[in-house]
Design an enzyme around this catalytic site. Structure first.
Site: not given
Length: 736
Positions: A178, A264, A317
């Protein structure tokens, strides 16, 4: 860093998120009332998770409400990296010490303590302050210019962590599942090219993939600045990235596995609140649940694509354990005996991190804690643990994989990394490093079952930002792949997801890349003309159209060529290769192709020596200032050399810095790294063939003057009249 999915990231609005580029956020002073940065559900949820000790909670929330520092890193593969670090320390930091704005004193840029070789940097200055300080404004222009040409990448500090823990070597095949917008991919490319000699091309490969075509194109723009022949950009759903194949010693096709994979994944992004304060108002309980399954599928697909002994880095995140430890635990249990978490406590020793969680609470989409489900070993996987209907009669599913497994203490989830904003003044982040310890067997395959309640439901799927579904479309019972989107395709959710046999994405309607025969046509003429050595792997030249005449010729490494030449590989390829040759603008060229700036560093060790022009400091200074000097404006010795070359051809100008030469003029900075530029040899002049940003960067580093055309007083001259003026002033010992 995980990617936040929303309705349309390409629609222009003031809340557009580009989490890997802190400079794109509004770095204004914290004038927004704290009341606007509050969310009761957010605080209730994370207090219940006990992600930090109670005494640290206020510090965590306080940091989440502060603006995020700007961070960047110097490109480690560029030979001038040391020069750029020296330039930062000498030409900027001494002049921006203790900048004060709105009563707040800000520190100058400083090295990120855990980033290797002093190449990572961070500073916390409001964007509006750049207009108030001449020195800050100059530093900002420096960052912009060097970013445009790939010498510097502006990237959030925590986003730099996953590629570092991936432990990439120059001979590795790496998949970034990604990848957009590309900052982590750029790091990976740097590691592939690390410690490689000028006359060598790495054996490694970087496949940078993104499920959204427009984001994949943005990825191309970001990574092209590194000019790597080892890169392939693709456009697949991560959970359906296809199996690849290669030729073995017996010339038979066998499956190709990656040494390293970065997953990610798309995430809710609540670790980015410092940069994206709108999340304070939009945060909710359901988004993490919604994304959990797609995150799980991407990670499981990565396990099937990585080789035994290979490393997978899973990152988001998000602070949410539903998107983090729950996903990792599900994969560990599903591939029990073949996958383990790696202890990376000895890596990045100056990085302050907290261990992963071994227990967490699950809340449903309405924020009601769900603790009535007991998870049995046999339930671990995709099976729903509880269902209920909302007022719209829509099924709300909670999967057992959301809950802490009862064997969580055995999974070593504490080896995961949790990065909190208050620890080192960063964003929030999660990283897990996994190793595939053995080959997968039948026990790791997903049993295909058809659920009657889903079969009777509508086949249409809810689409999210990048066009991929919440739950990926699956294989049918047949081994024959079906084209996505056709009437014969399997309805969404009809079967359980099988990461071993993902559906094949439809082909991408792009101009095909065609490898060119170096022994025929215009390519052979160019190779012969420029005396290009066969050691370059001249079979690696390719073009983007099936024509006999090509305007641009690209170049890829031998490893990339072998992968792309395998007929069994079905890649939706968006871009590959470095521009090496292009049609010249000249009406009477002596060769059908000119040399392109992106490919010159690769080509230099392999081109005929009579096409390389070495300059000393005096001639190189003239070359930069005039941009298109006549031969008689160069030194007699250089003029004689250039005059003997053929007209209307490309040359390579090489400047190897000499400390003694530069020390003759104390105004000149010390540049240690050689500078290599393409040039066009006209009838009686020599022209620089690079863009303005790169030229400006070189002038500042070599000549020590600001090269903003029309603003700083330094004006690059480009015709005979101004060139004569330059010569006259040079005779009078005037500095332009």
């Amino acid at each position: 860093m995980g990617k936040k999915r929303k309705a349309n990231v390409w629609k222009k609005n003031t809340n557009k998120r580009n989490r890997d580029d802190p400079a794109s956020s509004k770095n204004f002073p914290d004038r927004t009332e704290d009341a606007l940065k509050q969310n009761e559900n957010f605080e209730t949820y994370y207090k219940a998770q006990k992600i930090v000790p109670e005494e640290e909670w206020d510090s965590l929330i306080s940091h989440l409400k502060r603006s995020l520092p700007t961070s960047f890193r110097v490109t480690g593969t560029r030979i001038q990296a040391e020069d750029l670090v020296t330039q930062i320390k000498r030409d900027f930091i001494p002049f921006i010490q203790n900048i004060e704005f709105d009563g707040v004193t800000y520190e100058p840029p400083h090295e990120i303590p855990w980033y290797p070789d002093g190449l990572g940097w961070s500073f916390e200055v409001p964007k509006i302050a750049l207009k108030k300080s001449v020195h800050l404004n100059k530093f900002h222009k420096f960052l912009v210019t060097e970013s445009e040409i790939g010498n510097i990448s502006r990237q959030e500090a925590v986003s730099m962590i996953p590629p570092l823990l991936l432990d990439v070597k120059p001979n590795h095949a790496v998949l970034d599942m990604c990848a957009a917008p590309g900052s982590k991919t750029s790091q990976i490319i740097e590691f592939i090219h690390a410690d490689i000699k000028p006359d060598e091309i790495p054996n490694g490969i970087v496949v940078a993939n993104d499920s959204n075509y427009k984001r994949a194109c943005m990825l191309v723009h970001q990574t092209n600045r590194l000019h790597s022949p080892c890169l392939i950009v693709t456009n697949h759903n991560g959970e359906r990235f296809p199996n690849l194949f290669k030729r073995n010693k017996d010339d038979n096709s066998e499956q190709f596995f990656f040494d390293r994979i970065l997953a990610d994944v798309p995430c809710s992004g609540d670790g980015t609140m410092r940069k994206n304060p709108a999340i304070w108002n939009t945060w909710n309980f359901k988004e993490a649940i919604h994304l959990h399954k797609i995150q799980e599928k991407i990670l499981k697909r990565a396990v099937h694509l990585v080789k035994v002994g290979g490393r997978i880095v899973y990152s988001t995140c998000s602070l949410n354990p539903i998107e983090n430890e729950a996903v990792v635990a599900s994969a560990l249990n599903h591939y029990k005996g073949a996958l383990e978490l790696v202890d990376v406590s000895d890596e990045l020793k100056n990085l302050i991190r907290r261990p992963g969680l071994s227990s967490w609470k699950v809340f449903d989409r309405d924020g009601v804690e769900s603790n009535t489900v007991k998870v049995e070993d046999s339930e671990i996987g995709d099976k729903p643990s509880a269902e209920k209907q909302d007022e719209k009669n829509e099924t709300k599913t909670l999967y057992t994989s959301l809950y802490p497994p009862k064997n969580s203490s055995e999974l070593h989830l504490d080896r995961c990394l949790r990065i909190y904003p208050h620890l080192q003044n960063t964003g929030g982040f999660f990283v897990a490093v996994l190793k595939k310890t053995s080959a997968l067997d039948a026990t790791h395959s997903v049993k295909k079952t058809v659920r009657k309640d889903i079969m009777n439901s509508a086949a249409e799927s809810d689409k999210i930002e990048d066009g991929s579904s919440d739950v990926a479309e699956e294989d049918s019972e047949s081994d024959t792949p079906l084209a996505t989107g056709t009437l014969g395709s399997v309805p969404l959710r009809e079967t359980e997801y099988d990461p071993e046999k993902p559906r094949i994405d439809p082909s991408l309607e792009e101009n095909p890349y065609v490898f060119l025969n170096p022994n025929e046509g215009s390519l052979k003429s160019a190779i012969d003309f420029y005396k290009i050595s066969p050691k370059l792997n001249t079979g690696g030249f390719l073009a983007r159209a099936e024509k006999s005449v090509h305007r641009t010729v690209y170049f890829v490494s031998n490893s990339v060529k072998e992968l792309l030449s395998e007929p069994n590989n079905k890649l939706r390829m968006v871009n590959t290769g470095v521009k090496m040759l292009a049609k010249p603008a000249s009406r009477t060229p002596n060769c059908e192709f000119r040399l392109v700036s992106e490919g010159v560093p690769i080509l230099l060790p392999f081109i005929g020596s009579d096409f390389v022009v070495d300059m000393d400091f005096g001639d190189f200074s003239t070359f930069l200032k005039l941009k298109n000097p006549r031969f008689d404006q160069l030194s007699p010795s250089l003029s004689e050399v250039v005059s003997k070359t053929e007209k209307q051809i490309s040359l390579i100008v090489r400047y190897i810095p000499s400390v003694s030469e530069q020390e003759q003029d104390q105004k000149k900075p010390l540049v240690r790294a050689p500078i290599i530029l393409p040039a066009w040899r006209g009838n009686d002049s020599l022209s620089i063939h690079i863009d303005k940003s790169e030229l400006r960067s070189i002038i500042i580093r070599v000549l020590g003057v600001d090269a903003d055309i029309g603003k700083s007083g330094f004006k690059m001259e480009n015709n005979s009249r101004t060139s004569d003026k330059f010569l006259q002033e040079k005779k009078e010992n005037k500095d332009i």
